[in-house]
Motif scaffolding. Structure first.
Motif, mmCIF file in Angstrom:
data_model
loop_
_atom_site.group_PDB
_atom_site.id
_atom_site.type_symbol
_atom_site.label_atom_id
_atom_site.label_comp_id
_atom_site.label_asym_id
_atom_site.label_seq_id
_atom_site.Cartn_x
_atom_site.Cartn_y
_atom_site.Cartn_z
ATOM 1 N N PRO A 196 0.829 -1.202 0.000
ATOM 2 C CA PRO A 196 0.000 0.000 0.000
ATOM 3 C C PRO A 196 0.870 1.262 0.000
ATOM 4 C CG PRO A 196 0.077 -0.949 2.197
ATOM 5 C CD PRO A 196 0.774 -1.908 1.299
ATOM 6 N N PRO A 197 0.396 2.341 -0.623
ATOM 7 C CA PRO A 197 1.151 3.601 -0.515
ATOM 8 C C PRO A 197 1.129 4.082 0.936
ATOM 9 C CG PRO A 197 -0.962 3.966 -1.601
ATOM 10 C CD PRO A 197 -0.840 2.492 -1.384
ATOM 11 N N LEU A 198 2.212 4.692 1.360
ATOM 12 C CA LEU A 198 2.265 5.232 2.722
ATOM 13 C C LEU A 198 1.901 6.713 2.667
ATOM 14 C CD1 LEU A 198 5.573 3.656 4.091
ATOM 15 C CD2 LEU A 198 3.229 2.821 4.334
ATOM 16 N N ASP A 199 1.042 7.098 3.570
ATOM 17 C CA ASP A 199 0.623 8.507 3.609
ATOM 18 C C ASP A 199 0.564 8.926 5.066
ATOM 19 O OD1 ASP A 199 -0.659 10.907 3.653
ATOM 20 O OD2 ASP A 199 -2.600 10.114 3.003
ATOM 21 N N PHE A 200 1.475 9.816 5.446
ATOM 22 C CA PHE A 200 1.578 10.205 6.858
ATOM 23 C C PHE A 200 0.877 11.529 7.144
ATOM 24 C CE2 PHE A 200 5.188 7.443 5.976
ATOM 25 C CZ PHE A 200 5.028 6.490 6.973
ATOM 26 N N GLU A 201 0.187 12.053 6.131
ATOM 27 C CA GLU A 201 -0.513 13.334 6.272
ATOM 28 C C GLU A 201 -1.348 13.363 7.559
ATOM 29 O OE1 GLU A 201 -0.141 15.635 3.683
ATOM 30 O OE2 GLU A 201 -1.083 17.077 5.052
ATOM 31 N N GLY A 202 -1.117 14.385 8.353
ATOM 32 C CA GLY A 202 -1.950 14.573 9.540
ATOM 33 C C GLY A 202 -1.526 13.738 10.740
ATOM 34 N N LEU A 203 -0.536 12.872 10.555
ATOM 35 C CA LEU A 203 -0.113 12.003 11.654
ATOM 36 C C LEU A 203 1.206 12.446 12.268
ATOM 37 C CD1 LEU A 203 -0.553 8.449 10.079
ATOM 38 C CD2 LEU A 203 -2.033 9.533 11.801
ATOM 39 N N ALA A 204 2.067 12.977 11.405
ATOM 40 C CA ALA A 204 3.476 13.052 11.736
ATOM 41 C C ALA A 204 3.765 13.760 13.059
ATOM 42 C CB ALA A 204 4.227 13.718 10.596
ATOM 43 N N ASP A 205 3.235 14.972 13.239
ATOM 44 C CA ASP A 205 3.702 15.773 14.361
ATOM 45 C C ASP A 205 3.224 15.280 15.721
ATOM 46 O OD1 ASP A 205 5.193 17.198 12.669
ATOM 47 O OD2 ASP A 205 3.879 18.944 12.596
ATOM 48 N N ASP A 206 2.131 14.536 15.746
ATOM 49 C CA ASP A 206 1.618 14.055 17.029
ATOM 50 C C ASP A 206 2.475 12.951 17.629
ATOM 51 O OD1 ASP A 206 -0.408 15.783 16.724
ATOM 52 O OD2 ASP A 206 -1.883 14.299 16.088
ATOM 53 N N TYR A 207 3.341 12.374 16.842
ATOM 54 C CA TYR A 207 4.043 11.174 17.300
ATOM 55 C C TYR A 207 5.552 11.384 17.383
ATOM 56 C CZ TYR A 207 -0.466 9.027 16.859
ATOM 57 O OH TYR A 207 -1.792 8.731 17.030
ATOM 58 N N ARG A 208 5.965 12.647 17.563
ATOM 59 C CA ARG A 208 7.399 12.913 17.631
ATOM 60 C C ARG A 208 8.003 12.548 18.985
ATOM 61 N NH1 ARG A 208 7.357 19.061 15.867
ATOM 62 N NH2 ARG A 208 5.619 18.937 17.325
ATOM 63 N N GLN A 209 7.212 12.707 20.034
ATOM 64 C CA GLN A 209 7.710 12.517 21.404
ATOM 65 C C GLN A 209 7.898 11.025 21.735
ATOM 66 O OE1 GLN A 209 9.538 13.553 23.851
ATOM 67 N NE2 GLN A 209 8.331 15.438 24.132
#
Lengths: 386, 386
Positions: free
Chosen positions: B43-56
């Motif tokens: 499947p194509p990977l699409d991180f739109e809208g997810l990335a910044d919430d999971y930095r910590q």
């Protein structure tokens, strides 16, 4: 029914840091407990254009572009390390685990600083390491102590965090770095140098890795991206002297095949971009301000209670309390008043001489909370100190 | 100078799979060697809208949303497993490593299928496991064999891949699944059930995890997302019976703190989306066609050379050669002609009775290359068979 587990598993104790971090994630708690980057300082993640190329299995050593940037960076530090001896790890914590796997048989001796990083005590303890703590002063360990302990214990290796140490924030002087290297070269004992805080520097000091001074002793150098970018990515690295590298790669492979590639790809792009230097300058400015705010708050509230040094870099103040104190009981009291710190005890490898202390992180709390939190902790400690 | 490494490290042998995979990534090579998903099916990977919430930093157990989806899925399989006993791992390989850490002391006995997944032999071997291979037939192991081996060896645990096994593609019958569970319950020996291929099913068969039949014996169930989504993410999971779970979580924590969060967040969103079912249907259709293409090619070229079963699921054909053959030498010859397979030998735990065999993967090569590659391998094996 009794299940037979390995001695390794039976050695597991509950992890204080884990339990505390869970509590401190409650909203409204001012936490100086963790070693967390501040959300407002972490770079935004942008995977545009990267995602699909990194879906497949990848090399155990890591992505070539990232390894190459790491090797370049290590060269600027003076390290004799080509890209072939850089291994990307699933966070720097995995580097510690791999070192345990590589060196530690049941009962193997490990020399480390007292105090030291508590998750190292835990990770190496799982393999059956027995510890000897070397008392740590503001300018480093005493090289003569090291020489005597090596002669007496014949350790599997020595684990040190010479730069902006966790928990103390201390930074070895150039003289001690060179003297430590000399002792290791004379005795052929491997050095594991853990260096996750190197780039968080608020005041110029010597930060040359001790590994760069070694001429003969084997070494493993552990690096992290968690403190300067985004720990959620779980990407760190290690480099080593030639004799140790292939063993570390194969242990990495049997541990998790390879590190997640999307995180590596993003890091390779970010570290190589113009935005990286800008990000670092901003991070250091903001953390520096928080360090100063904490120093000022400590001067106001802790003069009588503790001794400390304002750290030249890293993430922590280490307060050596002037009176004995049950800091764990004090922490429980603090948590009921929505403020958290790390008691010093778990940072001392058993059986080391301990002293009452606490570790305060200054990167994560908002500046306006630092004064309030420090004042509150001083008040609580005043009640608990003997 | 001799460096003292752990017995664990001295036990490392060069990894055949690793070396072969490197060679087969050369452009132009038709490779049936790995167990890789096809790029055109992932499947194509699409991180739109997810990335910044999971930095910590995140929880060691994994992201709540993903754990919850996994627990729901395990419940539909009949497993008694609440979300509190799901642990997200850095790929399913890490689950195997954690099991080794939990159970295996130097010299501990482990029972497993012969043949079995070679990276399990490697990962558990690092901890000093000694193996006893149970001969694997197309319908599973012989429960009486298992009972005898348990009585004689008192193993730390039994490791099985009952569904679309690697390397054989075999799938245990329901009768054998239940009989195996009965033996384990009677003897209280823990089961480690590795189930990465479960969802790649081309012909309906019973796939009920053996864990679901256990009433008394402890168990660890290992699951993977690598085969059905994108292995580069390095996200897998395990679930376990209550008595084993907290130990596994703490070992996970000391290994790498937690699994990368971006991969977990993407998976939680993708698994819960309408697109997931569509993706699975397409993947199964395409892999099913490739399986059929390989079966047809084998019928054309291998009738005299080998015995095999068309697998009901998974990623592999397992060819038991009718004549003895140095398959490693044959592989070297094959590589010079730009085609690759996996020799059977490394899948047999020492000291097991081996037979000449090869494993062929059918998911990764383009269909038009399957006929050509199989024909070429048959030709080469004809030259090497005794």
């Amino acid at each position: 029914m009794t299940i037979r587990l390995s001695r390794r598993a039976e050695r597991l104790t509950s992890s204080l840091i884990r339990d505390i971090l869970q509590i401190t994630q409650r909203p409204g708690v001012i936490s100086f407990a963790g070693g967390l980057p501040a959300a407002e300082v972490m770079p935004p993640l942008d995977f545009e254009g990267l995602a699909d190329d990194y879906r497949q299995y990848g090399p155990s050593e890591g992505e070539p572009a990232l390894r190459s940037l790491i090797a370049q960076n290590l060269s600027t530090l003076g390290m004799d390390c080509s890209v072939e001896r850089v291994l990307v790890t699933s966070g720097s914590q995995q580097g510690i685990d791999l070192v345990g796997k590589l060196f530690v048989d049941e009962g193997a001796k490990v020399l480390l600083e007292a105090p030291t990083y508590l998750a190292t005590i835990q990770a190496l303890g799982v393999y059956g390491a027995e510890f000897k703590g070397l008392p740590l002063a503001a300018d480093g360990i005493d090289p003569d102590d090291l020489r005597r302990a090596i002669a007496y214990r014949r350790p599997a290796f020595v684990y040190l965090i010479p730069t902006f140490q966790n928990p103390s924030g201390f930074c070895y002087t150039d003289e001690i770095r060179r003297a430590v290297a000399k002792v290791l070269d004379e005795t052929d004992i491997p050095l594991v140098e853990d260096d996750p805080y190197r780039d968080l520097v608020y005041r110029p000091v010597d930060r040359t890795p001790i590994c760069t001074y070694l001429e003969r002793a084997p070494w493993v150098y552990l690096g992290s991206f968690s403190k300067i970018t985004a720990p959620g990515l779980r990407v760190g690295y290690l480099a080593s002297s030639p004799s140790l590298f292939s063993g570390l790669v194969r242990l990495k492979q049997s541990s998790d095949l390879h590190t997640n590639r999307i995180g590596q790809a993003w890091l390779a792009r970010f570290l190589g971009s113009a935005g990286f230097d800008e990000h670092m300058a901003r991070m250091i400015r903001i953390y520096g301000e928080r360090r100063d705010a904490m120093q000022a708050a400590l001067e106001r509230h802790f003069e009588e209670l503790a001794e400390w040094r304002a750290p030249a870099g890293g993430l922590f103040f280490w307060l050596r309390l002037t009176r004995e104190c049950d800091t764990l009981a004090a922490l429980h009291a603090a948590l009921t008043r929505d403020v958290a710190f790390m008691p010093g005890d778990p940072f001392f490898p058993a059986p080391a001489l301990r002293y009452s202390a606490l570790r305060l992180n200054f990167s994560h709390a908002a500046p306006e909370n630092i004064e309030r939190g420090v004042a509150l902790i001083a008040e609580i400690l005043g009640e608990f100190a003997k």
